[in-house]
Every structure is written in C-alpha cells, then in structure tokens.
Design a protein around this motif. Structure first.
Motif, PDB file in Angstrom:
ATOM      1  N   ILE A   1       0.443  -1.279   0.071  1.00  0.00           N
ATOM      2  CA  ILE A   1      -0.108  -0.139  -0.122  1.00  0.00           C
ATOM      3  C   ILE A   1       0.997   1.561   0.048  1.00  0.00           C
ATOM      4  CG2 ILE A   1      -1.629   1.399   1.340  1.00  0.00           C
ATOM      5  CD1 ILE A   1      -2.791  -1.364   2.644  1.00  0.00           C
ATOM      6  N   VAL A   2       2.252   1.466   0.910  1.00  0.00           N
ATOM      7  CA  VAL A   2       2.948   2.455   0.864  1.00  0.00           C
ATOM      8  C   VAL A   2       3.477   2.699  -0.448  1.00  0.00           C
ATOM      9  CG1 VAL A   2       5.339   3.806   1.182  1.00  0.00           C
ATOM     10  CG2 VAL A   2       3.550   2.438   3.187  1.00  0.00           C
ATOM     11  N   GLU A   3       3.716   1.398  -1.230  1.00  0.00           N
ATOM     12  CA  GLU A   3       4.067   1.124  -2.241  1.00  0.00           C
ATOM     13  C   GLU A   3       3.416   1.952  -3.596  1.00  0.00           C
ATOM     14  OE1 GLU A   3       7.360  -0.894  -5.092  1.00  0.00           O
ATOM     15  OE2 GLU A   3       5.789  -2.312  -3.754  1.00  0.00           O
ATOM     16  N   ALA A   4       1.920   1.794  -3.514  1.00  0.00           N
ATOM     17  CA  ALA A   4       0.619   2.473  -4.306  1.00  0.00           C
ATOM     18  C   ALA A   4       0.647   3.375  -3.719  1.00  0.00           C
ATOM     19  CB  ALA A   4      -0.170   1.515  -4.484  1.00  0.00           C
ATOM     20  N   LEU A   5       0.709   3.819  -2.931  1.00  0.00           N
ATOM     21  CA  LEU A   5       0.698   5.537  -2.731  1.00  0.00           C
ATOM     22  C   LEU A   5       2.129   6.586  -2.706  1.00  0.00           C
ATOM     23  CD1 LEU A   5      -0.800   5.100   1.260  1.00  0.00           C
ATOM     24  CD2 LEU A   5      -2.676   5.675  -1.071  1.00  0.00           C
ATOM     25  N   ALA A   6       2.879   5.828  -2.506  1.00  0.00           N
ATOM     26  CA  ALA A   6       4.251   7.210  -3.023  1.00  0.00           C
ATOM     27  C   ALA A   6       3.964   6.824  -4.670  1.00  0.00           C
ATOM     28  CB  ALA A   6       5.525   6.006  -3.358  1.00  0.00           C
ATOM     29  N   ALA A   7       3.589   5.661  -5.349  1.00  0.00           N
ATOM     30  CA  ALA A   7       3.581   6.048  -7.251  1.00  0.00           C
ATOM     31  C   ALA A   7       2.271   6.917  -7.472  1.00  0.00           C
ATOM     32  CB  ALA A   7       2.549   4.663  -8.063  1.00  0.00           C
ATOM     33  N   ALA A   8       1.547   7.013  -6.689  1.00  0.00           N
ATOM     34  CA  ALA A   8       0.611   8.248  -6.782  1.00  0.00           C
ATOM     35  C   ALA A   8       0.739   9.539  -6.455  1.00  0.00           C
ATOM     36  CB  ALA A   8      -1.166   7.464  -5.761  1.00  0.00           C
ATOM     37  N   SER A   9       1.352   9.627  -5.247  1.00  0.00           N
ATOM     38  CA  SER A   9       2.287  10.761  -4.578  1.00  0.00           C
ATOM     39  C   SER A   9       2.551  11.842  -5.664  1.00  0.00           C
ATOM     40  CB  SER A   9       3.088  10.766  -3.605  1.00  0.00           C
ATOM     41  OG  SER A   9       2.760  11.672  -3.070  1.00  0.00           O
ATOM     42  N   THR A  10       1.847  13.022  -5.207  1.00  0.00           N
ATOM     43  CA  THR A  10       2.550  13.826  -6.472  1.00  0.00           C
ATOM     44  C   THR A  10       3.902  14.686  -6.345  1.00  0.00           C
ATOM     45  OG1 THR A  10       0.865  16.059  -4.937  1.00  0.00           O
ATOM     46  CG2 THR A  10       0.420  15.123  -6.924  1.00  0.00           C
TER      47      THR A  10
ATOM     48  N   ALA B   1       6.072  11.636   5.268  1.00  0.00           N
ATOM     49  CA  ALA B   1       6.014  13.093   5.194  1.00  0.00           C
ATOM     50  C   ALA B   1       5.206  13.973   3.017  1.00  0.00           C
ATOM     51  CB  ALA B   1       6.586  14.874   5.372  1.00  0.00           C
ATOM     52  N   ALA B   2       6.977  13.310   3.299  1.00  0.00           N
ATOM     53  CA  ALA B   2       6.002  14.146   1.362  1.00  0.00           C
ATOM     54  C   ALA B   2       5.096  12.994   1.372  1.00  0.00           C
ATOM     55  CB  ALA B   2       7.934  13.366   0.548  1.00  0.00           C
ATOM     56  N   LEU B   3       4.978  11.813   1.478  1.00  0.00           N
ATOM     57  CA  LEU B   3       3.781  10.947   1.059  1.00  0.00           C
ATOM     58  C   LEU B   3       2.679  11.360   0.810  1.00  0.00           C
ATOM     59  CD1 LEU B   3       2.447   8.283  -0.278  1.00  0.00           C
ATOM     60  CD2 LEU B   3       2.694   7.452   1.744  1.00  0.00           C
ATOM     61  N   LEU B   4       2.469  11.721   2.598  1.00  0.00           N
ATOM     62  CA  LEU B   4       1.884  13.095   2.731  1.00  0.00           C
ATOM     63  C   LEU B   4       1.141  13.648   2.394  1.00  0.00           C
ATOM     64  CD1 LEU B   4       1.377  11.294   6.208  1.00  0.00           C
ATOM     65  CD2 LEU B   4       0.772  10.182   4.521  1.00  0.00           C
ATOM     66  N   ARG B   5       2.238  14.644   2.193  1.00  0.00           N
ATOM     67  CA  ARG B   5       1.563  15.469   1.962  1.00  0.00           C
ATOM     68  C   ARG B   5       1.446  15.554  -0.136  1.00  0.00           C
ATOM     69  NH1 ARG B   5       4.806  20.107   5.784  1.00  0.00           N
ATOM     70  NH2 ARG B   5       3.562  19.532   7.277  1.00  0.00           N
ATOM     71  N   GLY B   6       2.324  14.687  -0.423  1.00  0.00           N
ATOM     72  CA  GLY B   6       1.790  14.617  -1.506  1.00  0.00           C
ATOM     73  C   GLY B   6       0.672  13.889  -2.276  1.00  0.00           C
ATOM     74  N   LEU B   7       0.047  13.889  -1.318  1.00  0.00           N
ATOM     75  CA  LEU B   7      -1.089  12.916  -1.854  1.00  0.00           C
ATOM     76  C   LEU B   7      -2.310  13.533  -1.173  1.00  0.00           C
ATOM     77  CD1 LEU B   7      -0.876   9.019  -0.235  1.00  0.00           C
ATOM     78  CD2 LEU B   7      -1.141   9.476  -2.088  1.00  0.00           C
ATOM     79  N   ARG B   8      -1.896  14.934  -1.211  1.00  0.00           N
ATOM     80  CA  ARG B   8      -3.808  15.996  -0.547  1.00  0.00           C
ATOM     81  C   ARG B   8      -4.049  15.712  -1.703  1.00  0.00           C
ATOM     82  NH1 ARG B   8      -1.954  21.518   2.205  1.00  0.00           N
ATOM     83  NH2 ARG B   8      -1.999  22.019   0.271  1.00  0.00           N
ATOM     84  N   PRO B   9      -3.320  16.579  -2.373  1.00  0.00           N
ATOM     85  CA  PRO B   9      -3.933  16.960  -3.950  1.00  0.00           C
ATOM     86  C   PRO B   9      -5.334  15.571  -4.502  1.00  0.00           C
ATOM     87  CG  PRO B   9      -1.580  17.919  -4.486  1.00  0.00           C
ATOM     88  CD  PRO B   9      -2.136  16.888  -3.016  1.00  0.00           C
ATOM     89  N   ARG B  10      -4.325  14.604  -4.115  1.00  0.00           N
ATOM     90  CA  ARG B  10      -5.549  13.121  -4.601  1.00  0.00           C
ATOM     91  C   ARG B  10      -7.352  12.935  -3.860  1.00  0.00           C
ATOM     92  NH1 ARG B  10      -2.617  13.413  -9.334  1.00  0.00           N
ATOM     93  NH2 ARG B  10      -0.592  12.395  -9.870  1.00  0.00           N
ATOM     94  N   LEU B  11      -6.540  13.473  -2.474  1.00  0.00           N
ATOM     95  CA  LEU B  11      -7.408  13.099  -1.489  1.00  0.00           C
ATOM     96  C   LEU B  11      -8.383  14.473  -2.248  1.00  0.00           C
ATOM     97  CD1 LEU B  11      -5.793  12.693   1.494  1.00  0.00           C
ATOM     98  CD2 LEU B  11      -6.330  11.089   0.352  1.00  0.00           C
TER      99      LEU B  11
END
Length: 437
Positions: free
Chosen positions: A107-116, A185-195
């Motif tokens: 899941i972390v790997e998939a979220l990392a791929a989605a992160s901006t 931290a980078a992962l989560l902040r990069g996911l914000r636009p996706r959320l």
C-alpha cells in the motif's frame, strides 16, 4: 539549510519538502458520513481507501496542524513487516502476519506512486542486526525456521568488526528483502491533491477539542464542529487527549538525529539501507532519500516520558538526549566521525504495555473506528490500517479476524502519578523499557 534544528523541532523529513501551504481550518458546522481525526499515515490511508470504495459519501479529514506533522513526519522511515510485540511460534500465524504487513508495504508503494511529491520510496530491504554471538546464533536458527515456513528472510553472517555488514560490533543480521524506506511526510503531503480530487474534504490547523459520542458523533473544534455518522480516530499518541484509550496508551517522546548527506560511495561501503539492533532500547536508522544517515534510539536517553502523558515535547529541550544518540551512532559507525549531525528532532510514539497495536471499532454506538498503539512500528501498519478500517466500516471483518491487532484489548497502564514514577524507576534501575511480557 539550517543546522541543529532543536529550536523548532522540524525533522529532516519535513525540512526536505517543497513549500507547503496548509488548507484552511474548519469554520462553522458541517455534516459528514464519516469524519477522520488525524492527518498521518493512518488517517490519510483510511481516507484514501474509503473514498475509493464510497465515492458518493462525504468524508471530512481534520488535522491539528499539517498532514504528516506528527509521528508520520518524524519517524525512522522504515516500512517493515511484522507486528511489534508479536513473535509467531507456528507457521500459519507467521504467514498471516507476514502477508498482512507485506500488504501494508504494498500500500505504501502504491501510495508513493500516486503521490505528487517524490517521497524517495525504496524497497531494497532492511536489517535487524545482532550484537552478541548468542543472539546471532538464535537469530540464524529463527531464519532457518522462517524459510521453512516460506518467508523470504535471509541470514547475513558478520563478525565483531562488522566487516560483512558495515557496522561495528555486529555478529550477524537478518535481512528482510521486501522491506523499504520512505519519507512519509512527503508521501502524505503529495497525496493531498489526490484526496481532494476524490472528494475528501481536508481541514488543517483544526485540532479536535472534544468528541461527543452519540448517533451522530459530534467533533468540536475551535471554530466549528462536524456531525458524522461514524468517526475514525487516527491520532495514535495524541489519542488520550481526546479522552479515548487513556489507560491503554503511553505517549513517549522519541529523539532522532540526522547527519549531513553521505556520498553514494560511502553508502555502498556501509552496505545497508534501514537497520535496527536487537537491544531492548532499540537503536535504528537508515539512509534518507537525500543521502543523510538517520539514527535514533539506543538507550534510555533516546526516549522521554512526560508527566501527564503529553505527546508534545518542549522544542528547546533534549540536548543530553541527542548527545547520547549521537554517541551511540558513532559507536556503531566509527567511520562517520568526520560527518556532522545537522538535524535533531523529537516525535511522539504511542506505546502499549505489550507493544501490540489495536485496530477495531468501539463506542457506545459502535461508530468509532480506530487504529493505534503501533509502538514505533507504524508505517506499514498505519498504511494497512486504512484497508482494515475500510473493511470494518463495510462490516466485513472476515479478512482480519485472528490477526493479533484485530479488536485487540489493550493492557491497562497505571494512571498518574504511578505511570510516570514507574516509568522513571524501571528505566533507570534496569536500562530497559517497562512492558507486559
């Protein structure tokens, strides 16, 4: 970049991020199908999974500061298999635990791929190193058993000079080749636009001040409230401040340092990515995405328990703690004597008495979902929690029944002043961390 960031307690993970503007705080009164308290890995993963399954439901995420500001942006960066406190004695449970936590790493790997934002995710394996010949022999035997059970761990022989592993005083190591490292931290902040694109409403700078149980649950904030049919508590060490799990969670302050970046050649000589040792006051660290060596733990000085259980550590405290951590780091890596420490920070851990986390549903109306108590082992489990809580919200408990964290009842930790006194006495007399065994 500033040096020795004790003044504002900003971790090297956060320091490496591009400029970040927080979303507006909640003002006024809103309703939601589901409200999530906490913008760390658990809260963001849960929002991600629920929005994917229920795109038409209104999901509101409330974060006290910015996404990834808490433990998710202050940790050791290792994304690991296993559940802290659980040592399976038979193949079936070992395989189930490994499959579940490997799914968390996936899941972390998939979220990392989605992160901006590039979060530096790598999956090149992590080590558990052994500091005595006896512990190394026992670990080598365990690896043989695990391999018989179909788990991919490998034994790496070493010796007291660390020639085979790159650390001084190491007699061997277990390599999990499926584990990884990430700047969460980078992962989560990069996911914000996706959320936001998935329809999740995110309010930062919005601490929840009070939880009013009922149908619906009402979350009170400084300038508003959320009425929600269900709530996810994803606040880990901050959870007791909401009046929840006050007897099951011990917030601890974990102190961490990071060096100036090392060259690629130097990292090749060290021959490692993430690592942890076998001692009770575990030392851990690894290669950050910008080439720094991160190091934490190693002695009682690496952890602080505040009277009353506050998860917030004074920003101007901890000089002795950091000095002890740096000394342990240079003991393991004497070849880094010329490399300066540039960052020092503190993050909150949620410790349970037996070190086993819990994920489930609770409350008088069975509409409070939670995952907490990771005890320093929360990146893969926090990501996995998003899937677990999505399924529990969907009333699909089957995939998780029988796993150690499922509806785990947390052992009771004594109240104050016995909690603080007991912690101080035990750690100072034994040099170990108090726990139920």
């Amino acid at each position: 970049m500033r040096q020795g960031l004790i003044d504002d307690n900003r971790s090297a993970w956060l320091e490496a991020l591009p400029p970040y503007e927080r979303l507006p705080a909640l003002r006024g009164h809103v309703s939601a199908d589901l409200a999530i308290i906490g913008g760390g890995i658990t809260g963001v993963s849960t929002a991600w999974h629920l929005a994917e399954r229920y795109p038409d439901r209104r999901i509101v995420l409330l974060e006290a500061r910015g996404l990834g500001n808490g433990a998710s942006g202050r940790n050791g960066g290792q994304v690991l298999n296993g559940i802290n406190g659980v040592e399976p004695r038979e193949a079936t449970l070992a395989q189930r635990v490994f499959a579940a936590t490997s799914a968390g790493i996936d899941i972390v790997e998939a979220l990392a791929a989605a992160s901006t934002i590039d979060c530096g995710f790598s999956r090149r394996g992590c080590l558990e190193v052994y500091t005595t010949e006896a512990s190394a022999r026992e670990a080598e035997a365990r690896v043989a058993t695990w391999r018989d059970w179909g788990l991919p761990m490998r034994w790496l022989a070493g010796n007291a000079t660390g020639n085979a592993i790159g650390m001084h005083g190491i007699h061997g190591a277990v390599l999990d080749p499926t584990a990884g490292m990430v700047n969460c931290a980078a992962l989560l902040r990069g996911l914000r636009p996706r959320l936001l694109a998935r329809g999740v409403t995110v309010h930062e700078d919005t601490p929840v001040l009070r939880v009013e149980h009922g149908q619906p649950v009402i979350l009170h904030t400084a300038e508003g409230s959320v009425r929600a049919a269900a709530v996810v508590v994803a606040t880990n060490a901050y959870t007791p401040q909401l009046g929840l799990f006050t007897r099951g969670i011990l917030p601890l302050h974990s102190h961490v340092v990071a060096t100036a970046p090392l060259s690629a050649e130097r990292w090749q000589q060290l021959g490692l990515e993430g690592f942890a040792d076998d001692l009770d006051r575990i030392a851990y660290g690894g290669r950050m995405s910008d080439g720094r060596m991160l190091f934490g733990g190693g002695s009682n000085a690496a952890y602080t328990c505040s009277f009353g259980g506050s998860p917030v550590f004074p920003a101007d405290a901890g000089a002795r703690n950091f000095a002890a951590i740096e000394a342990r780091m240079r003991g393991y890596f004497p070849g880094l004597a010329d490399v300066p420490v540039t960052h020092r920070w503190t993050g909150p851990l949620a410790i349970t008495f037996d070190r086993i986390c819990s994920m489930g549903v609770t409350g008088p109306h069975r509409n409070i979902y939670y995952a907490l108590g990771y005890s320093g082992h929360g990146l893969a489990l926090g990501a996995l929690a998003g899937r677990v809580l999505r399924d529990l919200y969907s009333d699909d408990h089957g995939p998780w029944q029988g796993l150690p964290f499922f509806q785990k009842r947390l052992p009771i930790i004594p109240p104050e002043p016995f909690r603080w006194l007991g912690y101080q006495l035990y750690t100072r007399l034994t040099g170990r961390s108090p726990r139920q065994r």
